[in-house]
Design an enzyme around this catalytic site. Sequence first.
Site, PDB file in Angstrom:
ATOM      1  N   ASP A  23      -5.079  15.411   5.311  1.00 29.43           N
ATOM      2  CA  ASP A  23      -4.926  14.047   3.777  1.00 29.43           C
ATOM      3  C   ASP A  23      -4.687  14.481   2.954  1.00 29.43           C
ATOM      4  O   ASP A  23      -6.065  15.561   2.058  1.00 29.43           O
ATOM      5  CB  ASP A  23      -5.226  13.161   4.312  1.00 29.43           C
ATOM      6  CG  ASP A  23      -4.038  12.133   3.927  1.00 29.43           C
ATOM      7  OD1 ASP A  23      -3.112  12.077   2.986  1.00 29.43           O
ATOM      8  OD2 ASP A  23      -5.091  11.133   2.625  1.00 29.43           O
ATOM      9  N   ASP A  76      -0.817  19.063  -0.816  1.00 29.91           N
ATOM     10  CA  ASP A  76       0.482  18.077  -1.859  1.00 29.91           C
ATOM     11  C   ASP A  76       0.360  19.118  -3.050  1.00 29.91           C
ATOM     12  O   ASP A  76      -0.150  18.645  -3.365  1.00 29.91           O
ATOM     13  CB  ASP A  76      -0.822  17.523  -1.677  1.00 29.91           C
ATOM     14  CG  ASP A  76      -0.149  15.979  -3.288  1.00 29.91           C
ATOM     15  OD1 ASP A  76       0.685  16.321  -3.296  1.00 29.91           O
ATOM     16  OD2 ASP A  76      -0.908  15.332  -2.890  1.00 29.91           O
ATOM     17  N   GLU A 104       4.899  16.752  -0.051  1.00 30.09           N
ATOM     18  CA  GLU A 104       5.438  15.397  -0.935  1.00 30.09           C
ATOM     19  C   GLU A 104       6.454  15.983  -2.308  1.00 30.09           C
ATOM     20  O   GLU A 104       5.974  17.174  -3.137  1.00 30.09           O
ATOM     21  CB  GLU A 104       4.459  15.290  -1.193  1.00 30.09           C
ATOM     22  CG  GLU A 104       4.191  13.897  -2.879  1.00 30.09           C
ATOM     23  CD  GLU A 104       2.299  13.159  -2.782  1.00 30.09           C
ATOM     24  OE1 GLU A 104       2.317  12.592  -2.646  1.00 30.09           O
ATOM     25  OE2 GLU A 104       2.758  12.512  -3.391  1.00 30.09           O
ATOM     26  N   HIS A 128      -2.081   4.723  -4.007  1.00 30.54           N
ATOM     27  CA  HIS A 128      -3.298   4.770  -3.335  1.00 30.54           C
ATOM     28  C   HIS A 128      -4.649   3.509  -3.677  1.00 30.54           C
ATOM     29  O   HIS A 128      -5.055   2.802  -5.030  1.00 30.54           O
ATOM     30  CB  HIS A 128      -4.284   6.184  -3.576  1.00 30.54           C
ATOM     31  CG  HIS A 128      -3.276   7.112  -2.817  1.00 30.54           C
ATOM     32  ND1 HIS A 128      -2.954   8.316  -3.611  1.00 30.54           N
ATOM     33  CD2 HIS A 128      -3.537   6.518  -1.467  1.00 30.54           C
ATOM     34  CE1 HIS A 128      -2.588   9.273  -2.362  1.00 30.54           C
ATOM     35  NE2 HIS A 128      -2.527   8.585  -1.095  1.00 30.54           N
ATOM     36  N   HIS A 149       3.217   7.074   1.315  1.00 30.08           N
ATOM     37  CA  HIS A 149       1.379   6.726   1.768  1.00 30.08           C
ATOM     38  C   HIS A 149       0.958   5.951   0.855  1.00 30.08           C
ATOM     39  O   HIS A 149       2.411   4.663   0.230  1.00 30.08           O
ATOM     40  CB  HIS A 149       1.278   8.353   0.529  1.00 30.08           C
ATOM     41  CG  HIS A 149       1.266   9.406   1.164  1.00 30.08           C
ATOM     42  ND1 HIS A 149       0.071  10.739   0.781  1.00 30.08           N
ATOM     43  CD2 HIS A 149       2.097   9.759   1.681  1.00 30.08           C
ATOM     44  CE1 HIS A 149       0.021  10.967   1.876  1.00 30.08           C
ATOM     45  NE2 HIS A 149       1.307  11.378   2.041  1.00 30.08           N
ATOM     46  N   SER A 188       0.417   2.879   1.876  1.00 30.01           N
ATOM     47  CA  SER A 188       0.976   1.549   2.926  1.00 30.01           C
ATOM     48  C   SER A 188       0.054   0.997   3.118  1.00 30.01           C
ATOM     49  O   SER A 188       0.375   0.361   3.572  1.00 30.01           O
ATOM     50  CB  SER A 188       1.622   2.992   3.678  1.00 30.01           C
ATOM     51  OG  SER A 188       2.913   2.949   3.321  1.00 30.01           O
ATOM     52  N   ASN A 207       0.826   5.735   6.140  1.00 35.68           N
ATOM     53  CA  ASN A 207      -0.822   6.460   6.130  1.00 35.68           C
ATOM     54  C   ASN A 207      -1.823   4.188   5.339  1.00 35.68           C
ATOM     55  O   ASN A 207      -0.540   4.148   4.282  1.00 35.68           O
ATOM     56  CB  ASN A 207      -0.592   7.031   4.600  1.00 35.68           C
ATOM     57  CG  ASN A 207      -0.698   8.961   5.042  1.00 35.68           C
ATOM     58  OD1 ASN A 207      -0.138   8.137   5.954  1.00 35.68           O
ATOM     59  ND2 ASN A 207      -0.793   9.541   3.858  1.00 35.68           N
ATOM     60  N   ASP A 232      -5.013   3.175   4.840  1.00 32.72           N
ATOM     61  CA  ASP A 232      -6.187   3.832   4.395  1.00 32.72           C
ATOM     62  C   ASP A 232      -7.663   2.253   3.665  1.00 32.72           C
ATOM     63  O   ASP A 232      -8.224   2.030   4.301  1.00 32.72           O
ATOM     64  CB  ASP A 232      -6.995   4.726   3.954  1.00 32.72           C
ATOM     65  CG  ASP A 232      -8.293   5.824   3.242  1.00 32.72           C
ATOM     66  OD1 ASP A 232      -9.543   4.693   4.674  1.00 32.72           O
ATOM     67  OD2 ASP A 232      -8.859   6.167   2.754  1.00 32.72           O
ATOM     68  N   THR A 233      -6.804   1.551   2.841  1.00 30.33           N
ATOM     69  CA  THR A 233      -7.540   1.019   2.113  1.00 30.33           C
ATOM     70  C   THR A 233      -8.071  -0.540   2.759  1.00 30.33           C
ATOM     71  O   THR A 233      -8.991  -0.717   2.781  1.00 30.33           O
ATOM     72  CB  THR A 233      -6.926   0.644   0.629  1.00 30.33           C
ATOM     73  OG1 THR A 233      -6.898   2.013   0.442  1.00 30.33           O
ATOM     74  CG2 THR A 233      -7.020  -0.805   0.289  1.00 30.33           C
TER      75      THR A 233
HETATM   76  P1  13P Z   1      -3.696   2.819   0.920  1.00 36.63           P
HETATM   77  O1  13P Z   1      -4.789   3.219   0.007  1.00 36.63           O
HETATM   78  O2  13P Z   1      -2.613   2.319   0.309  1.00 36.63           O
HETATM   79  O3  13P Z   1      -4.431   2.783   2.503  1.00 36.63           O
HETATM   80  O4  13P Z   1      -3.038   4.865   1.067  1.00 36.63           O
HETATM   81  C1  13P Z   1      -3.693   5.583   2.010  1.00 36.63           C
HETATM   82  C2  13P Z   1      -2.729   6.894   1.714  1.00 36.63           C
HETATM   83  O5  13P Z   1      -1.757   6.718   0.995  1.00 36.63           O
HETATM   84  C3  13P Z   1      -3.971   8.414   2.716  1.00 36.63           C
HETATM   85  O6  13P Z   1      -2.922   9.528   1.941  1.00 36.63           O
HETATM   86  O1  G3H Z   2      -5.424   9.268  -0.172  1.00 35.08           O
HETATM   87  C1  G3H Z   2      -6.233   8.438   0.151  1.00 35.08           C
HETATM   88  C2  G3H Z   2      -7.308   8.571   1.580  1.00 35.08           C
HETATM   89  O2  G3H Z   2      -7.185   6.820   0.978  1.00 35.08           O
HETATM   90  C3  G3H Z   2      -8.924   8.868   1.460  1.00 35.08           C
HETATM   91  O3  G3H Z   2      -8.704   9.032   0.467  1.00 35.08           O
HETATM   92  O4  G3H Z   2      -9.943  10.606  -1.116  1.00 35.08           O
HETATM   93  O5  G3H Z   2     -11.531   8.797  -1.386  1.00 35.08           O
HETATM   94  O6  G3H Z   2     -11.107  10.420   1.156  1.00 35.08           O
HETATM   95  P1  G3H Z   2     -10.675   9.649   0.031  1.00 35.08           P
HETATM   96 ZN    ZN Z   3      -1.986   9.658   0.547  1.00 40.55          ZN
END
Ligand code: 13P
Ligand code: G3H
Ligand code: ZN
Length: 341
Positions: free
Chosen positions: A83, A105, A142, A189, A223, A225, A266, A268-269
């Site tokens: 990522d 990226d 991207e 993000h 991203h 999302s 994507n 993560d959060t």
């Molecule tokens: P979120 O922070 O919305 O989960 O996005 C994650 C992301 O885009 C990782 O590349």
């Molecule tokens: O793109 C962001 C993802 O949430 C990953 O975050 O760089 O803190 O691991 P990070």
């Molecule tokens: Zn991202």
Amino acid sequence: MPLVSMRQLLDEAAKGGYGVGAFNVNNMEQIQAIMEAARETKSPVIVQASRGARSYSQDRFLYHLMLAATELYPEIPTVLHLDHGNSVETCKSAIEMGFTSVMMDGSLMPDGKTPSTFEYNVKATREVVEIAHAKGVTVEGEIGCLGGIEDGHGAGLDGLSHLTDPDQAVEFVKFTGLDALAIAIGTSHGAYKFTKKPTGETLKMERLMEIHRRLPHVHLVMHGSSSVPKDLQDIINQYGGKLKPTWGVPVEEIQLGIRNGVRKINVDTDNRLAITGAIRKVFFEKPEEFDPRSYLKPAREAMKKVVALRMTQFGQAGHAGDYAPVSLEEMAHRYHEPVAV
Ligand code: 13P
Ligand code: G3H
Ligand code: ZN
């Protein structure tokens, strides 16, 4: 089955008209949560690691955990994706280690903050495409920049300052030959994306639809999302957290995106919120506990629930057994015969 290329998963998703969640991991529990959710929902899956995740896990730990995942869940087509690679070198090192997909990226300079030029982005992405495709590895690029910086990514801008220009997107795809295109449509993000439920003014779904009309055969990536659900925010705050009120990307908007060419989503959060809420709850309710398993197990379970729900909402559920994996060697061969891919 061995780790598979992301291109194959996304091609299959396009045929089936569904999206595939790409979930970030840093440790064993997160990988287990995703694989269990994939098994429960019978989903193909993209597991992704940021540069931060690679350094946190010393890279090889993460890679070997992923090999364990393929051994233990042989029925699940699983991609290991880098990522937000920030340079050709970072992408190269991921490919050498065994990642089956990388994101170059180039929308930002290697500092991960400063918006780059179109020419820089094309050059860096094209270079990664050449290296990756020779090995059958998938490339995501991207164009346009996401907002948000609180987690170390993005240009430190709001989500609207560097939206993807559809003309540039067409040129970018043509010049780079990439497999999947991440676009900027107002998301960012982290947890603080929108101060109220997004409208067409703040989340530009029209822009996404226009890009899809111009590039109907390109796999689009959304991203930033996470939906940042209120119930997950509430659990954290109920047990001593201090999240400010915030809104994420509504799942209906992601589903609209999936009907308009979005194949990779994507997240993560949302998983970070689920894990933190579950751990806070144990700490609050059982302050006498000190066995890490007493809070890591509920944390893993909470993440699994979020991931399984997203897999169902994105439509990937039920598709794990649809296809036999194509080897990276075969993918490399196909990239040499442009009509075949
Ligand atoms: P979120 O922070 O919305 O989960 O996005 C994650 C992301 O885009 C990782 O590349
Ligand atoms: O793109 C962001 C993802 O949430 C990953 O975050 O760089 O803190 O691991 P990070
Ligand atoms: Zn991202």
